[in-house]
Design a protein around this motif. Structure first.
Motif, PDB file in Angstrom:
ATOM      1  N   PRO A   1      87.545 -47.543  19.488  1.00 41.54           N
ATOM      2  CA  PRO A   1      88.546 -48.247  20.299  1.00 41.54           C
ATOM      3  C   PRO A   1      89.662 -48.787  19.400  1.00 41.54           C
TER       4      PRO A   1
ATOM      5  N   SER B   1      91.808 -47.108  17.652  1.00 40.96           N
ATOM      6  CA  SER B   1      92.093 -46.356  16.419  1.00 40.96           C
ATOM      7  C   SER B   1      93.420 -45.601  16.491  1.00 40.96           C
ATOM      8  N   GLY B   2      94.018 -45.540  17.681  1.00 44.03           N
ATOM      9  CA  GLY B   2      95.307 -44.856  17.801  1.00 44.03           C
ATOM     10  C   GLY B   2      95.199 -43.507  18.489  1.00 44.03           C
ATOM     11  N   LYS B   3      94.074 -43.242  19.171  1.00 45.88           N
ATOM     12  CA  LYS B   3      93.902 -41.952  19.860  1.00 45.88           C
ATOM     13  C   LYS B   3      95.057 -41.702  20.837  1.00 45.88           C
ATOM     14  N   GLY B   4      95.317 -42.703  21.675  1.00 50.91           N
ATOM     15  CA  GLY B   4      96.353 -42.555  22.702  1.00 50.91           C
ATOM     16  C   GLY B   4      97.722 -42.361  22.069  1.00 50.91           C
ATOM     17  N   THR B   5      98.005 -43.150  21.031  1.00 48.04           N
ATOM     18  CA  THR B   5      99.316 -43.076  20.376  1.00 48.04           C
ATOM     19  C   THR B   5      99.510 -41.692  19.756  1.00 48.04           C
TER      20      THR B   5
ATOM     21  N   GLY C   1      89.902 -42.298  29.464  1.00 52.43           N
ATOM     22  CA  GLY C   1      90.131 -43.686  29.875  1.00 52.43           C
ATOM     23  C   GLY C   1      91.149 -43.758  31.006  1.00 52.43           C
TER      24      GLY C   1
ATOM     25  N   LEU D   1      89.583 -42.660  34.274  1.00 44.62           N
ATOM     26  CA  LEU D   1      88.691 -43.713  34.791  1.00 44.62           C
ATOM     27  C   LEU D   1      89.519 -44.819  35.450  1.00 44.62           C
TER      28      LEU D   1
ATOM     29  N   ILE E   1      82.867 -50.475  32.105  1.00 40.83           N
ATOM     30  CA  ILE E   1      84.055 -50.772  31.286  1.00 40.83           C
ATOM     31  C   ILE E   1      84.228 -52.279  31.133  1.00 40.83           C
TER      32      ILE E   1
ATOM     33  N   MET F   1      81.000 -51.346  27.828  1.00 44.19           N
ATOM     34  CA  MET F   1      79.993 -50.297  27.605  1.00 44.19           C
ATOM     35  C   MET F   1      80.570 -48.927  27.942  1.00 44.19           C
ATOM     36  N   LEU F   2      79.914 -47.883  27.416  1.00 42.57           N
ATOM     37  CA  LEU F   2      80.330 -46.525  27.778  1.00 42.57           C
ATOM     38  C   LEU F   2      79.850 -46.199  29.184  1.00 42.57           C
ATOM     39  N   VAL F   3      80.668 -45.436  29.886  1.00 40.10           N
ATOM     40  CA  VAL F   3      80.313 -44.955  31.222  1.00 40.10           C
ATOM     41  C   VAL F   3      79.253 -43.849  31.028  1.00 40.10           C
TER      42      VAL F   3
ATOM     43  N   GLY G   1      89.605 -39.279  23.855  1.00 40.63           N
ATOM     44  CA  GLY G   1      88.476 -40.131  24.242  1.00 40.63           C
ATOM     45  C   GLY G   1      87.295 -39.399  24.858  1.00 40.63           C
TER      46      GLY G   1
ATOM     47  N   VAL H   1      98.781 -50.445  27.978  1.00 38.52           N
ATOM     48  CA  VAL H   1      98.351 -51.259  26.841  1.00 38.52           C
ATOM     49  C   VAL H   1      99.559 -51.610  25.975  1.00 38.52           C
TER      50      VAL H   1
ATOM     51  N   ASN I   1     103.892 -52.280  19.682  1.00 36.29           N
ATOM     52  CA  ASN I   1     104.697 -51.913  20.861  1.00 36.29           C
ATOM     53  C   ASN I   1     104.674 -53.054  21.883  1.00 36.29           C
TER      54      ASN I   1
ATOM     55  N   THR J   1      99.288 -45.760  11.938  1.00 36.69           N
ATOM     56  CA  THR J   1      99.480 -44.497  12.668  1.00 36.69           C
ATOM     57  C   THR J   1     100.705 -43.744  12.128  1.00 36.69           C
TER      58      THR J   1
HETATM   59  P1  G5P Z   1      89.796 -45.689  26.459  1.00 40.77           P
HETATM   60  O1  G5P Z   1      90.935 -45.918  27.354  1.00 40.77           O
HETATM   61  O2  G5P Z   1      89.637 -44.373  25.823  1.00 40.77           O
HETATM   62  P2  G5P Z   1      89.301 -47.087  23.910  1.00 40.77           P
HETATM   63  O3  G5P Z   1      88.777 -48.490  23.885  1.00 40.77           O
HETATM   64  O4  G5P Z   1      88.460 -46.013  23.354  1.00 40.77           O
HETATM   65  O5  G5P Z   1      89.814 -46.877  25.395  1.00 40.77           O
HETATM   66  P3  G5P Z   1      91.965 -47.480  23.351  1.00 40.77           P
HETATM   67  O6  G5P Z   1      92.004 -48.920  23.537  1.00 40.77           O
HETATM   68  O7  G5P Z   1      92.582 -46.631  24.410  1.00 40.77           O
HETATM   69  O8  G5P Z   1      90.521 -46.969  23.062  1.00 40.77           O
HETATM   70  P4  G5P Z   1      93.156 -45.888  21.329  1.00 40.77           P
HETATM   71  O9  G5P Z   1      93.620 -44.965  22.390  1.00 40.77           O
HETATM   72  O10 G5P Z   1      92.232 -45.363  20.279  1.00 40.77           O
HETATM   73  O11 G5P Z   1      92.586 -47.216  21.930  1.00 40.77           O
HETATM   74  O12 G5P Z   1      94.369 -46.483  20.543  1.00 40.77           O
HETATM   75  P5  G5P Z   1      95.873 -46.773  21.028  1.00 40.77           P
HETATM   76  O13 G5P Z   1      95.888 -47.262  22.428  1.00 40.77           O
HETATM   77  O14 G5P Z   1      96.742 -45.639  20.635  1.00 40.77           O
HETATM   78  O15 G5P Z   1      96.168 -47.967  20.018  1.00 40.77           O
HETATM   79  C1  G5P Z   1      95.500 -49.196  20.171  1.00 40.77           C
HETATM   80  C2  G5P Z   1      96.516 -50.337  20.036  1.00 40.77           C
HETATM   81  O16 G5P Z   1      97.010 -50.355  18.692  1.00 40.77           O
HETATM   82  C3  G5P Z   1      97.747 -50.141  20.938  1.00 40.77           C
HETATM   83  O17 G5P Z   1      98.196 -51.403  21.333  1.00 40.77           O
HETATM   84  C4  G5P Z   1      98.752 -49.458  20.000  1.00 40.77           C
HETATM   85  O18 G5P Z   1     100.070 -49.702  20.403  1.00 40.77           O
HETATM   86  C5  G5P Z   1      98.411 -50.130  18.680  1.00 40.77           C
HETATM   87  N1  G5P Z   1      98.663 -49.299  17.493  1.00 40.77           N
HETATM   88  C6  G5P Z   1      98.528 -47.971  17.317  1.00 40.77           C
HETATM   89  N2  G5P Z   1      98.855 -47.619  16.063  1.00 40.77           N
HETATM   90  C7  G5P Z   1      99.196 -48.753  15.416  1.00 40.77           C
HETATM   91  C8  G5P Z   1      99.616 -49.064  14.085  1.00 40.77           C
HETATM   92  O19 G5P Z   1      99.755 -48.198  13.213  1.00 40.77           O
HETATM   93  N3  G5P Z   1      99.852 -50.356  13.790  1.00 40.77           N
HETATM   94  C9  G5P Z   1      99.695 -51.351  14.738  1.00 40.77           C
HETATM   95  N4  G5P Z   1      99.965 -52.614  14.375  1.00 40.77           N
HETATM   96  N5  G5P Z   1      99.304 -51.115  15.998  1.00 40.77           N
HETATM   97  C10 G5P Z   1      99.056 -49.834  16.331  1.00 40.77           C
HETATM   98  O20 G5P Z   1      88.447 -45.987  27.246  1.00 40.77           O
HETATM   99  C11 G5P Z   1      88.313 -47.172  27.967  1.00 40.77           C
HETATM  100  C12 G5P Z   1      86.866 -47.321  28.382  1.00 40.77           C
HETATM  101  O21 G5P Z   1      86.537 -46.266  29.276  1.00 40.77           O
HETATM  102  C13 G5P Z   1      85.217 -45.791  29.038  1.00 40.77           C
HETATM  103  C14 G5P Z   1      84.620 -46.724  28.010  1.00 40.77           C
HETATM  104  O22 G5P Z   1      84.008 -47.792  28.687  1.00 40.77           O
HETATM  105  C15 G5P Z   1      85.850 -47.215  27.252  1.00 40.77           C
HETATM  106  O23 G5P Z   1      85.643 -48.444  26.617  1.00 40.77           O
HETATM  107  N6  G5P Z   1      85.268 -44.400  28.563  1.00 40.77           N
HETATM  108  C16 G5P Z   1      84.187 -43.635  28.377  1.00 40.77           C
HETATM  109  N7  G5P Z   1      82.854 -43.880  28.530  1.00 40.77           N
HETATM  110  C17 G5P Z   1      82.009 -42.871  28.206  1.00 40.77           C
HETATM  111  N8  G5P Z   1      82.409 -41.668  27.744  1.00 40.77           N
HETATM  112  C18 G5P Z   1      83.734 -41.369  27.595  1.00 40.77           C
HETATM  113  N9  G5P Z   1      84.111 -40.169  27.165  1.00 40.77           N
HETATM  114  C19 G5P Z   1      84.687 -42.379  27.913  1.00 40.77           C
HETATM  115  N10 G5P Z   1      86.023 -42.443  27.874  1.00 40.77           N
HETATM  116  C20 G5P Z   1      86.369 -43.659  28.263  1.00 40.77           C
END
Ligand code: G5P
Ligand code: MG
Length: 265
Positions: free
Chosen positions: A13, A15-19, A36, A39, A57, A61-63, A88, A134, A140, A198
């Motif tokens: 969570p 780590s920047g996957k979405g970005t 995500g 969901l 969520i 926890m993981l779904v 993700g 987010v 951002n 990132t």
């Molecule tokens: P999600 O939506 O997949 P997470 O918790 O895995 O959620 P999240 O929060 O979406 O991960 P990310 O996509 O890895 O994080 O990262 P991001 O959003 O790009 O960056 C995170 C933050 O850091 C942002 O605010 C971004 O702007 C900032 N950022 C990025 N790069 C930098 C940088 O270089 N510097 C700084 N300062 N900031 C930065 O899943 C949500 C939930 O759904 C369920 C789970 O319950 C999960 O918790 N789920 C699943 N359950 C089971 N199996 C699966 N396959 C599932 N998929 C989702």
């Protein structure tokens, strides 16, 4: 027909996957599918699966795997004749095996971000609960502090982004991700990137994708068009690309199979 690319970005969570996925989608025109996001769509639409997912969520926890594979695999089957990028998913060995039974992955990117960095990022993270948008107060920020850019509604902070809960979530992620990472390593498709920013990891991922897709990212394509006019310009461009490739190979961030092909020009 151009070869299809099946790719995924894995990482804890925050780590920047979405970005990273957004940047890949923009630069290479790949369809990207975020588990995500799907969901959250289900939650917003009050579907049965959405309501069930919400109970997990909300507790950080993981779904369950069965819910996830039922959600993701039909979408991928519909895109059988397209390239795609997953954000993700898969997150567990069961999910990876289910995916494997339908598709051979070509490229899996794993993001290794230090715990301290994740903690700082997530404790600075604010979300718009209705849409799941987010924000990060440093990286951002919203246009108006504390308000969603689109609706103007208030932003909130999740309880499970607090340090103790976060530590547990990250430990859990590591345990579940290890066999997934081992599987893709054994298949020779895993590329791992480490770093705290990132923006510094991105150029290496960009080069890797350029090599894999045998095409130019959008920002290089216009450069190429113009330089075809004169041999001198073309030579300059080639030396620029050659330097980018060399820096990729010498990168402290990059680890994975050495690309066999240079940037396609
Ligand atoms: P999600 O939506 O997949 P997470 O918790 O895995 O959620 P999240 O929060 O979406 O991960 P990310 O996509 O890895 O994080 O990262 P991001 O959003 O790009 O960056 C995170 C933050 O850091 C942002 O605010 C971004 O702007 C900032 N950022 C990025 N790069 C930098 C940088 O270089 N510097 C700084 N300062 N900031 C930065 O899943 C949500 C939930 O759904 C369920 C789970 O319950 C999960 O918790 N789920 C699943 N359950 C089971 N199996 C699966 N396959 C599932 N998929 C989702
Ligand atoms: Mg995300």
């Amino acid at each position: 027909m151009a070869k299809l690319l099946r790719a995924a970005v894995l990482g804890p969570p925050g780590s920047g996957k979405g970005t990273i996925c957004k940047r890949i989608a923009q630069s290479f025109g790949l369809q990207y599918l975020s588990s995500g996001h799907f969901l959250r769509e289900g939650i917003a639409a009050n579907t049965e699966a959405g309501m069930l997912a919400k109970t997990y969520i909300d507790r950080g926890m993981l779904v369950p795997d069965q819910v996830m594979t039922r959600l993701m695999l039909p979408k991928l089957e519909q895109l059988r004749n397209h390239s795609w990028l997953l954000d993700g998913f898969p997150r567990t060995l069961t999910q990876a095996q289910a995916l494997n039974s339908l598709f051979q992955m070509d490229l899996v990117i794993s993001l290794n971000i230090p715990y301290e960095t994740l903690k700082d990022r997530l404790s600075d993270r604010w979300v718009h609960p209705a849409s799941g948008r987010v924000y990060n107060m440093g990286f951002n920020p919203p246009r108006v502090q504390g308000k969603d850019d689109i609706t103007g509604e208030p932003l909130i902070q999740h309880d499970d982004d607090k340090p103790e809960a976060l530590m547990a979530r990250l430990r859990h992620y590591k345990e579940l991700a290890k066999p997934v990472i081992d599987l893709y390593k054994a298949q020779g498709v895993l590329h791992s990137f480490s770093g705290t920013e990132t923006d510094r990891i991105w150029p290496y991922i960009n080069s890797l994708l350029s090599t894999k897709m045998h095409t130019q990212p959008k920002h290089i394509a216009p450069l190429l068009d113009r330089s075809m006019n004169t041999l001198a310009n073309a030579a300059l461009l080639l030396s620029h690309i050659h330097m980018r490739y060399r820096s990729t190979n010498g990168s402290p961030f990059f680890s994975g199979p050495t690309p066999k092909t240079r940037l396609a020009v």
